[in-house]
Scaffold this motif. Structure first.
Motif, PDB file in Angstrom:
ATOM      1  N   VAL A   1       0.846  -1.192   0.000  1.00 17.47           N
ATOM      2  CA  VAL A   1       0.000   0.000   0.000  1.00 17.47           C
ATOM      3  C   VAL A   1       0.882   1.242   0.000  1.00 17.47           C
ATOM      4  N   ILE A   2       0.464   2.261  -0.748  1.00 22.04           N
ATOM      5  CA  ILE A   2       1.127   3.569  -0.717  1.00 22.04           C
ATOM      6  C   ILE A   2       0.170   4.560  -0.077  1.00 22.04           C
ATOM      7  N   LEU A   3       0.651   5.208   1.021  1.00 23.34           N
ATOM      8  CA  LEU A   3      -0.156   6.193   1.724  1.00 23.34           C
ATOM      9  C   LEU A   3       0.384   7.584   1.465  1.00 23.34           C
ATOM     10  N   GLN A   4      -0.546   8.549   1.340  1.00 24.07           N
ATOM     11  CA  GLN A   4      -0.189   9.959   1.188  1.00 24.07           C
ATOM     12  C   GLN A   4      -0.453  10.661   2.517  1.00 24.07           C
ATOM     13  N   HIS A   5       0.621  11.231   3.132  1.00 26.57           N
ATOM     14  CA  HIS A   5       0.517  11.891   4.436  1.00 26.57           C
ATOM     15  C   HIS A   5       0.589  13.406   4.243  1.00 26.57           C
ATOM     16  N   ASP A   6      -0.206  14.108   5.031  1.00 23.13           N
ATOM     17  CA  ASP A   6      -0.154  15.573   5.046  1.00 23.13           C
ATOM     18  C   ASP A   6       0.886  15.978   6.079  1.00 23.13           C
ATOM     19  N   PRO A   7       2.047  16.522   5.686  1.00 23.06           N
ATOM     20  CA  PRO A   7       3.107  16.824   6.668  1.00 23.06           C
ATOM     21  C   PRO A   7       2.694  17.872   7.688  1.00 23.06           C
TER      22      PRO A   7
ATOM     23  N   SER B   1      -1.829  -4.823  -8.327  1.00 22.24           N
ATOM     24  CA  SER B   1      -0.690  -5.565  -7.770  1.00 22.24           C
ATOM     25  C   SER B   1      -0.107  -4.796  -6.587  1.00 22.24           C
ATOM     26  N   PRO B   2       0.338  -5.490  -5.547  1.00 23.43           N
ATOM     27  CA  PRO B   2       0.950  -4.788  -4.400  1.00 23.43           C
ATOM     28  C   PRO B   2       2.141  -3.960  -4.836  1.00 23.43           C
ATOM     29  N   HIS B   3       2.237  -2.745  -4.291  1.00 18.50           N
ATOM     30  CA  HIS B   3       3.301  -1.821  -4.661  1.00 18.50           C
ATOM     31  C   HIS B   3       4.531  -2.070  -3.796  1.00 18.50           C
ATOM     32  N   THR B   4       5.701  -1.902  -4.383  1.00 19.50           N
ATOM     33  CA  THR B   4       6.949  -2.105  -3.631  1.00 19.50           C
ATOM     34  C   THR B   4       7.882  -0.897  -3.676  1.00 19.50           C
ATOM     35  N   ASP B   5       7.644   0.055  -4.545  1.00 18.92           N
ATOM     36  CA  ASP B   5       8.511   1.234  -4.576  1.00 18.92           C
ATOM     37  C   ASP B   5       7.795   2.342  -5.364  1.00 18.92           C
ATOM     38  N   LEU B   6       8.135   3.593  -5.079  1.00 16.03           N
ATOM     39  CA  LEU B   6       7.633   4.703  -5.889  1.00 16.03           C
ATOM     40  C   LEU B   6       8.701   5.791  -5.931  1.00 16.03           C
ATOM     41  N   ARG B   7       8.677   6.546  -7.017  1.00 16.65           N
ATOM     42  CA  ARG B   7       9.654   7.622  -7.172  1.00 16.65           C
ATOM     43  C   ARG B   7       9.029   8.694  -8.030  1.00 16.65           C
ATOM     44  N   TRP B   8       8.970   9.948  -7.489  1.00 15.64           N
ATOM     45  CA  TRP B   8       8.488  11.106  -8.255  1.00 15.64           C
ATOM     46  C   TRP B   8       9.600  11.654  -9.130  1.00 15.64           C
ATOM     47  N   LYS B   9       9.222  12.008 -10.341  1.00 12.45           N
ATOM     48  CA  LYS B   9      10.181  12.698 -11.203  1.00 12.45           C
ATOM     49  C   LYS B   9      10.509  14.046 -10.564  1.00 12.45           C
ATOM     50  N   PRO B  10      11.781  14.491 -10.650  1.00  7.45           N
ATOM     51  CA  PRO B  10      12.162  15.730  -9.943  1.00  7.45           C
ATOM     52  C   PRO B  10      11.251  16.921 -10.222  1.00  7.45           C
ATOM     53  N   ASP B  11      10.655  17.016 -11.392  1.00  5.64           N
ATOM     54  CA  ASP B  11       9.781  18.156 -11.660  1.00  5.64           C
ATOM     55  C   ASP B  11       8.369  17.932 -11.135  1.00  5.64           C
TER      56      ASP B  11
ATOM     57  N   LYS C   1       5.954  16.022 -12.197  1.00  5.43           N
ATOM     58  CA  LYS C   1       4.866  15.849 -13.162  1.00  5.43           C
ATOM     59  C   LYS C   1       4.372  14.402 -13.211  1.00  5.43           C
ATOM     60  N   VAL C   2       5.259  13.456 -13.077  1.00  3.46           N
ATOM     61  CA  VAL C   2       4.861  12.048 -13.146  1.00  3.46           C
ATOM     62  C   VAL C   2       5.496  11.285 -11.973  1.00  3.46           C
ATOM     63  N   VAL C   3       4.907  10.158 -11.676  1.00  8.57           N
ATOM     64  CA  VAL C   3       5.417   9.297 -10.626  1.00  8.57           C
ATOM     65  C   VAL C   3       5.498   7.875 -11.172  1.00  8.57           C
ATOM     66  N   ALA C   4       6.574   7.201 -10.850  1.00  7.10           N
ATOM     67  CA  ALA C   4       6.749   5.804 -11.239  1.00  7.10           C
ATOM     68  C   ALA C   4       6.530   4.934 -10.008  1.00  7.10           C
ATOM     69  N   ILE C   5       5.723   3.902 -10.167  1.00  4.19           N
ATOM     70  CA  ILE C   5       5.395   2.997  -9.057  1.00  4.19           C
ATOM     71  C   ILE C   5       5.782   1.581  -9.470  1.00  4.19           C
ATOM     72  N   GLY C   6       6.644   0.953  -8.687  1.00  3.93           N
ATOM     73  CA  GLY C   6       7.044  -0.433  -8.922  1.00  3.93           C
ATOM     74  C   GLY C   6       6.159  -1.391  -8.150  1.00  3.93           C
ATOM     75  N   ASN C   7       5.917  -2.536  -8.729  1.00  5.03           N
ATOM     76  CA  ASN C   7       4.984  -3.501  -8.147  1.00  5.03           C
ATOM     77  C   ASN C   7       5.668  -4.838  -7.887  1.00  5.03           C
ATOM     78  N   GLU C   8       4.936  -5.637  -7.130  1.00  4.03           N
ATOM     79  CA  GLU C   8       5.473  -6.936  -6.732  1.00  4.03           C
ATOM     80  C   GLU C   8       5.616  -7.883  -7.908  1.00  4.03           C
ATOM     81  N   ASP C   9       4.790  -7.725  -8.935  1.00  4.35           N
ATOM     82  CA  ASP C   9       4.852  -8.626 -10.085  1.00  4.35           C
ATOM     83  C   ASP C   9       5.897  -8.219 -11.105  1.00  4.35           C
ATOM     84  N   GLY C  10       6.725  -7.206 -10.781  1.00  5.98           N
ATOM     85  CA  GLY C  10       7.775  -6.755 -11.678  1.00  5.98           C
ATOM     86  C   GLY C  10       7.356  -5.670 -12.640  1.00  5.98           C
ATOM     87  N   CYS C  11       6.080  -5.279 -12.630  1.00  2.00           N
ATOM     88  CA  CYS C  11       5.574  -4.243 -13.524  1.00  2.00           C
ATOM     89  C   CYS C  11       5.860  -2.864 -12.932  1.00  2.00           C
TER      90      CYS C  11
END
Length: 1458
Positions: free
Chosen positions: A489-495, A520-530, A532-542
């Motif tokens: 699970v990916i949670l979004q927290h309000d700092p 699919s269960p998520h295992t990693d995420l990374r926002w592009k420095p600008d 605009k987009v976010v990449a999310i890695g999953n347990e199935d390799g996608c």
């Protein structure tokens, strides 16, 4: 290899885990590695490692001799002692002389070749470095904690033990113990010899020292030894005297505003160190991590100086374990200390100030990241539950770090700096917690109220997405914190509102992209420095790429086939825009893929794209990828870290390997590029270290190939069951088997090491004492509480705790799903044909044959056919419980119950279903279940089930047959009428069982409940102690059993009387009026005991029994008490009349007197006759009175109590005249009747007999006080004693106190003692006894002659029989020439018995004292006293001549008759 590094924390609870050589090289044992640190410069530097131990390093020591200071030795829990060359970082020799974990090792300061080690079993081994020889000693069977070699005598070694003992041994004499130093009460933590030889005096308080005024000076034979113990004291010992000369108690230093609790001993480690060249100064650790310098010459309480007082924060914050010192070539004296606070500190001994501090790490380095705002500020997430923030650019202190631990209760597995806000650091932990630290303040962190269920993998700051609709325009932060964890699970927290609920972004993804299927269960995420987009890695390799803020899916990258562990976007500040959209990804396979997403991002497609080919492929790693980072200084340069224990730098565009770093000793978990130096990279991993290294200095280009880990990985893949088995073995059996490739993560575990593998679940917080080599995947990061190898009590392996998968109910159809892929696909075609075609394929019957598994997907009849096939399979396999459930599911309840009954596999669940089949089936099933439970010994449960079908009597019978009487009775009383016969029967049966087992009180309660009061009283009385008898008597009386109550009360009262508890005895009898005469008896007994003055005090007595002023006789005293307290006198009538009481007392019999009866029991029998005598007095029956008085005295005499009998005679007749029975109530006795007169004469004779002995003893005492005993006196005494053997009573002198009186004439008529009739009777009785003894000896000899040989033991018995027989001696001496025959002896016996029969009965019934003995006493008296008249002497001589025929008497009387 590396520039700067933070090493693993030194091992805890070790007496010598570090040492420093003369050139300033420090060796520190951490886990199973020795780290080498150069401390000679102004700042320290890790220069190398010594790797090879398979277990925890317990001790380390350098050789301190010139030319050999680079050689060192270490010991380990693996039982080995290893010698190293610290210059070349190589192992030179290994000794395995120990069979147990080695606790301590020391290189002798005096002999450059001698090394001494000691293990936990108490074995001490000497190792000779030059020859490789070893010698083992076993001085004490105790656990060794520390040891140290003397710097002055090469063969002297001090050994400290766990129980507080210190032993000095001589290794040149096979480990002979020279001294045992006792004084400490707890573990010896450290020992240190004085650097100065001899025992010169220094000041010690008199109370601290056993010497007068201090330690004696000038004793050059010995040397001082310092010891530190867990008992909070430092002691100084004299090795010459073998005793303590000074005791130093640790000061209680205030810390953080509060005093240290002196009662907390478990957190103390007391290390002592005696610096070279400072014989009067001793360094020791203290309670809270402080170091103190003791001045041994200073007087008073303030004998110590604290280190680091010049400024705050110099001291350790927790206990110190090891201290070592060195004098450098520039004459600086340095002291190095290691502590539980995971810091190594260096001190200047001249100023006592801290020179530098080296932080160390106590767990895996899970995350490292440089701040994008604070340049050079590096944050570390470590497995010891702490965050480190290191200012890597400072010039004054190269290791300027701060530790943050507040609010963190678990391993720190993820970190992320805020992109814009300086000092704001977010962290995630192993227990699912997310928080934000402000590293520039001392405030505790903000913790999110939304917790993940598993380990936090990744944290990332990015633009907010719905539903959090805030932005920079509103004055609120423009960034949200995103966390991804092990549950997928990916949670979004309000700092700004971490207390609020975090949002799951999966909902937004589903809504935006209209996704209905499961994500699919998520295992990693990374926002592009600008942003605009976010990449999310999953347990199935996608990898999914979404467009902000609605998270519209742009594309899906389906290149990896295993879990995504790391995603990184290329930085956006380069000069080539085409590189800004590069995304690097790493997964649990070893290949790194780089994807160019510029077309997708710049021209978003209307529908999501699927990418199956990478932009670049980076191959070289041999294990899974755990982390990566793009260089901020280069374009398209990437560094990756892997489980293959290496870091690889790639030039991405040409897919070229730049360099490979191999400085770590375990797999790597994190990496980041220096923000200021293009050539510097930082890596951290499993080996507890953080390392800084330069790309330009690496000799390797690519990761190593052909490693064993590759083969091992393949083997583990091929045989996963074997892998699990190995894991279990390691969890329970100590050392873990090597796993070069680490843990292959399955399910929801993340390979990047941020989610711990099964073996990584060990607790890292305790310490850094890992007990395994680098090649072992398990991290034993637990603190060592003692020198013994303590098994970790850490969190168990969660994978191993998973329950075993239950057996399938449909194994046949399940197995059909594991066929080849082609067959499974054909099944789908067949099933579709069955479902949608009018005519099914030929030969296809769902639920049967090859298509049995299709019964689950077809109609009900097909399902029933499948059930039948499954039942057959279960029956063949013996799984009848599964058959029962299948029948149950198909509706055949009665058949299911019948099968379960036959198999004995009924259970509560099946029984609960039985009523559905009708009452008869239910009743039959319940009875069958009850029988089954009885076989399983669950009797109570079986009875309960019988009750449920109203089978009460069978339930009771069941409980009774299994001896559950208590439960059976409770059941009957609760459910049946009161008069139920079975209840009495149960009580009686239970009482019998309890009585046999000795539980008499419980048995009595059963008898009472059954109405058998008599039996209840009898069973209680079986215990036969006073309390039981008293209770039984009261119970019988309350129940109306009068006769039983009386007998029990009498037994109890007699026992109390024997114990002299008179008050309690009277209380027992007073409850029943019919026992009055026995109360009178006890009254007389109590008075008699009081007047006889028993040396043992009585337990309780009545006031009237106190001795007080004695009356004229004891009879008067008894009568007075009877009349006053019991109302019994001559005028009493009815039950209190003397006649009725005496008649009742006649039924009480007394046994024949015996020497085996105790005195108190004899007094009771004597007092019985005294009671009868007083009752006869009340009835004026003088004849019976005198006979009972005679019996009272005779009982004591015949039982062997001569003195007590004499005292009783004096109490009965104080004047010595038996005719005067009482002077208080004038009563004289004048007897003419035969037996009464004979009793009176006998009693009078014995009174005179006692007075005769009193006169003689008094006269002898007077003679002895004036004249020494002559030989004649001695022979006379012998004669009298010999005469006493012939029937008289003789006591040793002093046994009766002589009465004061005249030493002149006798004050009684002694002629009464010289009775001719009694002398003849006594002589005849002696002759009969002699003949009987002779006959017995003759019969014994004859029986032996007939037997032909002696039996064993008879020969020994023969001697004493003949020799001790006085009869034989006398006969043999008188007629030595005559050989007696059996006939002649029988004739003599008949003659003597006839003579005895002719004597009057009164002479035999009422005997007199031994006449021959009295004659001898009178003749003795006549020689030295005129008290005996001439006629009396002549009469005595005549009687001696006539009746003194025994040899002893003849010998004694020879002087009087010649």
């Amino acid at each position: 290899m590396h520039e700067r590094s933070l090493p693993a924390s030194p091992n805890w609870y070790c007496s010598r885990c570090s040492d420093v050589n003369s050139s300033g090289l420090l060796g520190v044992g951490a886990k199973n590695i020795i780290y080498l640190i150069d401390v000679s410069a102004s700042s320290c530097r890790v220069v190398g490692e010594l790797v090879g131990h398979k277990d925890f390093v317990s001790s380390f020591s350098f050789c301190q001799h010139a030319g050999q200071s680079h050689v060192c030795v270490s010991s380990s829990n693996d039982g080995s002692v290893r010698f190293w060359d610290s210059d070349n970082k190589v192992l030179t020799r290994e000794h395995a002389a120990h069979q147990s974990p080695v606790a301590a090792v020391h290189w002798s300061p005096l002999d450059k070749n001698l090394v001494v080690s000691g293990d936990e079993k108490g074995v001490v081994v000497c190792h000779w470095h030059n020859t490789g020889d070893t010698a083992s000693f076993f001085p004490e069977p105790r656990t060794i904690f520390c040891l140290t070699c003397s710097p002055h005598t090469w063969s002297s070694v001090a050994v400290g033990y766990k129980d507080g003992m210190i032993v000095l041994i001589d290794v040149s004499k096979k480990g002979e113990v020279t001294h045992r130093l006792r004084g400490h009460e707890d573990e010896i933590h450290s020992l240190a010899w004085s650097p100065l030889a001899g025992e010169d005096a220094f000041y010690s308080r008199p109370e601290d020292s056993e010497a007068n005024g201090g330690v004696s000076a000038g004793d050059a034979a010995g040397c001082y030894l310092a010891s530190g113990s867990k008992d909070q004291t430092v002691r100084i010992w004299s090795s010459a005297k073998g005793k303590a000369v000074m005791t130093l108690k640790l000061p209680y230093l205030k810390k953080r505003g509060s005093a240290v609790d002196p009662g907390v001993k478990e957190r103390l480690w007391l290390h002592v160190h005696w610096p070279k060249g400072r014989p009067t100064q001793l360094v020791s650790s203290c309670f809270g991590g402080e170091l103190v310098m003791w001045d041994l010459t200073r007087a008073g309480k303030q004998r110590w100086t604290l280190f680091g007082t010049s400024s705050e924060g110099q001291n350790h914050s927790r206990i110190v374990f090891s201290v070592s010192s060195v004098r450098l070539q520039d004459d600086r004296e340095l002291l190095v200390s290691t502590s539980m606070d995971r810091e190594i500190k260096c001190w200047d001994l001249a100023s006592l100030d801290c020179c530098w501090t080296l932080p160390t790490l106590g767990g895996f380095v899970y995350a490292l990241t440089f701040s994008p705002v604070g340049v050079g500020c590096l944050a570390l997430g470590v497995g010891d539950n702490m965050i480190r923030v290191w200012n890597t650019l400072t010039t004054q202190n190269q290791y300027d770090t701060r530790s943050f631990w507040q609010g963190i209760k678990s391993k720190v597995t993820a970190l992320a700096w805020h992109p814009q806000k300086e000092g704001s650091l977010s962290f995630g932990t192993d227990d699912g917690k997310v928080g934000i630290y402000d590293v520039f303040s001392n405030r505790p962190p903000q913790i999110s109220s939304s917790y993940h269920r598993k380990t936090v993998y990744t944290l990332a700051w990015g633009p907010p997405v719905p539903p959090m609709s805030f932005g920079a325009a509103g004055g609120k932060p423009s960034y949200s914190l995103y966390s991804c964890a092990g549950e997928g699970v990916i949670l979004q927290h309000d700092p700004s509102r971490l207390s609020g609920d975090a949002a799951d972004i999966d909902r937004l993804i589903r809504d935006t992209n209209s996704i209905k299927h499961k994500l699919s269960p998520h295992t990693d995420l990374r926002w592009k420095p600008d942003g605009k987009v976010v990449a999310i890695g999953n347990e199935d390799g996608c990898i999914d790429v979404y467009e902000a803020p609605a998270l519209k899916l742009l594309c899906s990258i389906q290149q990896h086939h295993k879990m995504i562990n790391a995603l990184r976007w290329h930085h956006g500040h380069g000069s080539s825009p085409e590189l800004h959209c590069l995304l690097a990804s790493g997964s649990s396979n070893a290949t790194v893929y780089v994807h160019d997403l510029r077309p997708v991002i710049e021209n978003p497609p209307e529908s999501p794209m699927v990418m199956t080919e990478p932009f670049r492929r980076l191959c070289g790693h041999t294990s899974k990828i755990t982390g990566m980072a793009w260089s901020p200084h280069h374009e398209a340069r990437l560094v990756t870290v892997s489980y293959d224990a290496t870091a690889q730098v790639w030039d991405v565009l040409p897919e070229a390997a730049v360099c490979n770093y191999r400085g770590h000793s375990g797999y790597l978990l994190c990496v980041d590029w220096s923000p200021v130096d293009p050539d510097v990279i930082w890596t951290g991993g499993k080996d507890f270290t953080l390392q800084e290294w330069r790309v330009s200095k690496q000799e390797f280009k690519k990761p190593p190939k052909g490693k064993k880990m590759v083969d091992l990985k393949e083997k583990m893949k091929a045989n996963p069951k074997q892998k699990r088995k190995n894991k279990k073995a390691s969890a329970t059996g100590g050392a873990t088997p090597p796993d070069m490739n680490g843990e292959t993560v399955t399910g929801g575990e993340k390979a990047a090491g941020q989610e711990l593998s099964g073996e990584e679940e060990e607790d890292e917080v305790g310490s850094t004492n890992s007990a395994v080599p680098p090649s072992v995947s398990a991290a034993f990061e637990t603190q060592r509480k003692s020198f013994t190898a303590v098994k970790s009590k850490d969190k168990p392996d969660l994978a191993l705790l998973k329950k075993k998968k239950p057996r399938s109910m449909l194994p046949i159809s399940t197995s059909m799903d594991h066929r080849p892929k082609e067959d499974l696909l054909q099944d789908c075609i067949t099933l579709a044909s069955v479902k949608h075609s009018a005519a099914p394929p030929a030969g296809c019957v769902p639920g049967q044959g090859e298509h049995v598994h299709l019964g689950l997907f077809s109609d009900r009849q097909a399902l029933y056919r499948m059930f039948e096939a499954e039942e057959e399979g279960h029956v063949e396999a013996g799984h009848f419980d599964s058959v029962v459930y299948l029948r149950l599911w198909s509706g055949d309840l009665q058949g299911a119950l019948q099968l379960a009954t036959e198999r004995g596999e009924l259970n509560d669940h099946l029984l609960s279903l039985a009523p559905m089949a009708g009452f008869e089936v239910w009743s039959r099933t319940a009875e069958a279940f009850a029988r089954q439970l009885c076989l399983q010994e669950q009797y109570l449960k079986a009875a309960s089930h019988l009750l449920s079908i109203n089978r009460l009597y069978p339930a009771v019978d069941l409980l009774r047959s299994h001896k559950l009487y208590r439960e059976a009775i409770a059941l009957v009383k609760a459910r049946l009428p009161v008069d139920e016969p079975v209840l009495k029967e149960l009580y009686t049966c239970w009482a019998g069982v309890l009585e046999r087992d000795g539980h008499f009180s419980s048995a009595a309660k059963c008898y009472l409940a059954a109405g058998a009061s008599f039996d209840a009283a009898k069973v209680i009385a079986r215990k036969n102690d006073v309390s039981s008898l008293r209770t039984a008597a009261s119970l019988a009386r309350l129940s109306g059993e009068a006769s039983l109550a009386q007998s029990l009360a009498l037994r109890c009262a007699k026992d109390l009387a024997v114990a002299q508890d008179w008050t309690a005895a009277q209380d027992v009898l007073s409850s029943q009026d019919s026992l009055l005469v026995h109360r009178l008896h006890l009254c007389a007994a109590e008075l008699l005991a009081a007047l006889l003055a028993d040396p043992q005090p009585c337990v309780s007595s009545h006031p009237w029994a106190s001795p007080g002023r004695r009356p004229s006789s004891i009879q008067d005293r008894v009568r007075d008490v009877w009349e006053e307290h019991f109302g019994v006198s001559q005028t009493s009538a009815g039950q209190r009349s003397a006649a009725a009481l005496r008649q009742e007392l006649k039924s009480v019999e007394s046994p024949t007197p015996s020497a085996n009866i105790p005195l108190r029991q004899v007094q009771l029998y004597s007092s019985l006759h005294l009671t009868r005598a007083v009752l006869s007095w009340l009835l004026d029956d003088d004849g019976q009175l005198i006979k009972e008085l005679w019996q009272a005295a005779a009982w004591l005499r015949d039982a062997g109590h001569f003195c007590v009998s004499a005292e009783v005679c004096r109490l009965l007749f104080p004047d010595g005249d038996i005719s005067v029975c009482s002077r208080k109530r004038p009563k004289t006795l004048d007897h003419t009747e035969g037996e009464a007169k004979a009793a009176a004469d006998s009693l009078q004779a014995f009174v005179h007999y006692h007075r005769l002995y009193q006169h003689w003893w008094t006269h002898s005492a007077q003679i002895q006080s004036r004249v020494p005993l002559s030989a004649a006196d001695s022979s006379q005494r012998d004669g009298v004693k010999d005469g006493a053997v012939n029937g008289g009573v003789s006591e040793p002198e002093g046994s009766v106190c002589p009465a004061t009186g005249s030493f002149g004439k006798l004050d009684f008529d002694a002629s009464m003692l010289l009775s001719e009739h009694h002398a003849a009777c006594q002589a005849t009785q002696r002759s009969v006894r002699e003949i009987q003894e002779r006959l017995a000896a003759m019969v014994l000899q004859h029986s032996r002659a007939q037997g032909g040989q002696l039996h064993p033991g008879e020969k020994e018995a023969d001697g004493p029989i003949v020799q001790t027989s006085t009869a034989s001696e006398s006969i043999d001496s008188q007629r030595p020439e005559e050989l007696e025959t059996l006939l002649s002896l029988s004739t003599k016996m008949s003659q003597q018995q006839k003579l005895l029969a002719d004597l009057p009965d009164t002479v035999k019934m009422f005997p007199h004292p031994d006449v021959v003995e009295c004659c001898l006493v009178l003749l003795h008296l006549s020689k030295s006293s005129p008290a005996v008249s001439e006629s009396l002497r002549q009469q005595a001589k005549d009687l001696l001549r006539e009746h003194g025929t025994s040899p002893a008497v003849l010998k004694a009387s020879r002087q009087f008759l010649t």
